[in-house]
Design an enzyme around this catalytic site. Structure first.
Site, PDB file in Angstrom:
ATOM      1  CG  ASP A  12       2.356  -5.463  -1.104  1.00  0.00           C
ATOM      2  OD1 ASP A  12       3.360  -5.732  -1.799  1.00  0.00           O
ATOM      3  OD2 ASP A  12       1.260  -6.055  -1.225  1.00  0.00           O
ATOM      4  CG  HIS A  29      12.089  -3.118  -4.994  1.00  0.00           C
ATOM      5  ND1 HIS A  29      10.941  -3.393  -4.271  1.00  0.00           N
ATOM      6  CD2 HIS A  29      12.230  -4.145  -5.872  1.00  0.00           C
ATOM      7  CE1 HIS A  29      10.426  -4.546  -4.697  1.00  0.00           C
ATOM      8  NE2 HIS A  29      11.187  -5.016  -5.672  1.00  0.00           N
ATOM      9  CG  LEU A 123      11.406   5.157  15.132  1.00  0.00           C
ATOM     10  CD1 LEU A 123       9.995   4.882  15.614  1.00  0.00           C
ATOM     11  CD2 LEU A 123      11.383   5.547  13.655  1.00  0.00           C
TER      12      LEU A 123
HETATM   13  C1  IPE Z   1       4.913  -8.999   1.796  1.00  0.00           C
HETATM   14  O1  IPE Z   1       4.679  -8.590   0.509  1.00  0.00           O
HETATM   15  C2  IPE Z   1       6.384  -8.931   2.101  1.00  0.00           C
HETATM   16  C3  IPE Z   1       6.959  -7.585   2.165  1.00  0.00           C
HETATM   17  C4  IPE Z   1       6.317  -6.456   2.061  1.00  0.00           C
HETATM   18  C5  IPE Z   1       8.379  -7.552   2.390  1.00  0.00           C
HETATM   19  P1  IPE Z   1       4.570  -9.617  -0.696  1.00  0.00           P
HETATM   20  O2  IPE Z   1       4.303  -8.794  -1.907  1.00  0.00           O
HETATM   21  O3  IPE Z   1       5.755 -10.507  -0.726  1.00  0.00           O
HETATM   22  O4  IPE Z   1       3.310 -10.490  -0.271  1.00  0.00           O
HETATM   23  P2  IPE Z   1       2.262 -11.316  -1.143  1.00  0.00           P
HETATM   24  O5  IPE Z   1       3.077 -12.236  -2.013  1.00  0.00           O
HETATM   25  O6  IPE Z   1       1.472 -10.344  -1.956  1.00  0.00           O
HETATM   26  O7  IPE Z   1       1.416 -12.032  -0.149  1.00  0.00           O
HETATM   27  C1  IPE Z   2       6.953  -4.712  -1.608  1.00  0.00           C
HETATM   28  O1  IPE Z   2       6.575  -4.441  -2.908  1.00  0.00           O
HETATM   29  C2  IPE Z   2       8.441  -4.917  -1.447  1.00  0.00           C
HETATM   30  C3  IPE Z   2       8.843  -6.314  -1.234  1.00  0.00           C
HETATM   31  C4  IPE Z   2       8.049  -7.319  -1.093  1.00  0.00           C
HETATM   32  C5  IPE Z   2      10.265  -6.555  -1.183  1.00  0.00           C
HETATM   33  P1  IPE Z   2       6.330  -5.588  -3.965  1.00  0.00           P
HETATM   34  O2  IPE Z   2       7.633  -5.875  -4.642  1.00  0.00           O
HETATM   35  O3  IPE Z   2       5.674  -6.755  -3.345  1.00  0.00           O
HETATM   36  O4  IPE Z   2       5.350  -4.861  -4.977  1.00  0.00           O
HETATM   37  P2  IPE Z   2       4.074  -5.500  -5.670  1.00  0.00           P
HETATM   38  O5  IPE Z   2       3.215  -6.068  -4.587  1.00  0.00           O
HETATM   39  O6  IPE Z   2       4.567  -6.542  -6.618  1.00  0.00           O
HETATM   40  O7  IPE Z   2       3.436  -4.335  -6.352  1.00  0.00           O
HETATM   41 MG    MG Z   3       3.752  -7.309  -3.064  1.00  0.00          MG
END
Ligand code: IPE
Ligand code: IPE
Ligand code: MG
Length: 231
Positions: A12, A29, A123
């Site tokens: 995240d 990303h 892995l």
């Molecule tokens: C969880 O992150 C999903 C992934 C890391 C792929 P999100 O950013 O989507 O989760 P929430 O919305 O903060 O719970």
């Molecule tokens: C995690 O990073 C990647 C995915 C959920 C695809 P986020 O895109 O959720 O990044 P934040 O949480 O908005 O910073």
């Molecule tokens: Mg997120």
């Protein structure tokens, strides 16, 4: 040091990492994909057997179309760049989730990486894509019901047997979430019954080999009792 056999990471913070730098979310990303390469190689060196990375949730379809579009292209960019190196390191690529919902091209590049690396013995790098734990459990129940209908099974399901119906049939030893949120966001709900959890403020694009080693050190300080008493 005890090396956890199965590690899961909720990757995240890509968006916030980019925002802080005045960049579009997609730049986060992209950098996050480089981190997957770094942490995959590190996990392989350390001797982790399976690393499950949450890359796209069943809820992430709610995001703006251009972001979802970029996330669909990312596996192609990632494997173009790093598949050779993953192969050289004997890493096996697998996935967990319903691939069918992605564009044909995305499905193809992922399937190609899985096929190419299927005999590797290092892995197991498992990408959770279009993965949702509740969906996984419901699909598992449907598959079990089908097996009963086809008389492949009778009505005597154990916990261990049910787990084999899931996309991820292993227990998780260590669950890590980056970027400060303290929640599971529908990831591996069944499999974390006795996991150790580490929530780190480091955003995924900045999570490096040393961060992973620090998590494993912290894991080693935990007393895993599984309901019993300390030995
Ligand atoms: C969880 O992150 C999903 C992934 C890391 C792929 P999100 O950013 O989507 O989760 P929430 O919305 O903060 O719970
Ligand atoms: C995690 O990073 C990647 C995915 C959920 C695809 P986020 O895109 O959720 O990044 P934040 O949480 O908005 O910073
Ligand atoms: Mg997120």
């Amino acid at each position: 040091m005890q090396i956890p056999s199965t590690v899961a990471i909720i990757m995240d913070g890509n968006g916030r990492w980019a925002k802080k730098r005045g960049l579009p979310r997609t730049a986060g990303h992209k950098k996050g994909a480089d981190t997957i390469r770094d942490i995959g190689l590190a996990a392989n060196d350390i001797g982790i057997k399976k690393l499950i990375l949450y890359a796209f949730s069943t809820e992430n379809w709610k995001r703006p179309e251009d972001e979802v579009g970029y996330l669909c292209k990312l596996p192609g960019i990632f494997f173009d760049r790093y598949m050779k190196e993953l192969m050289e390191n004997n890493i096996r690529v697998t996935f967990a989730g319903e691939l069918e919902k992605f564009p044909e091209e995305t499905q193809k590049v992922i399937q190609k990486a899985v096929n190419l690396s299927q005999n590797n013995t290092g892995l197991n790098l498992c990408l959770a894509i279009n993965y949702g734990s509740r969906r996984e459990i419901v699909l598992g129940i449907q598959k079990y019901a089908q097996d009963i209908k086809e008389q492949k099974r009778n009505n005597d399901l154990t916990e261990d047997e049910f787990q084999q119906y899931l996309f991820v049939p292993e227990d998780i030893d260590l669950m890590i979430r980056t970027s400060g949120e303290v929640r599971l966001s529908n990831f591996l709900l069944w499999q974390v019954a006795y996991s150790e959890f580490i929530f780190t403020p480091v955003p995924w694009p900045d999570f490096d080999r040393q961060c992973l080693i620090d998590c494993i050190k912290e894991y080693n300080e935990r007393d895993r009792r599984f309901g019993g008493l300390s030995s």
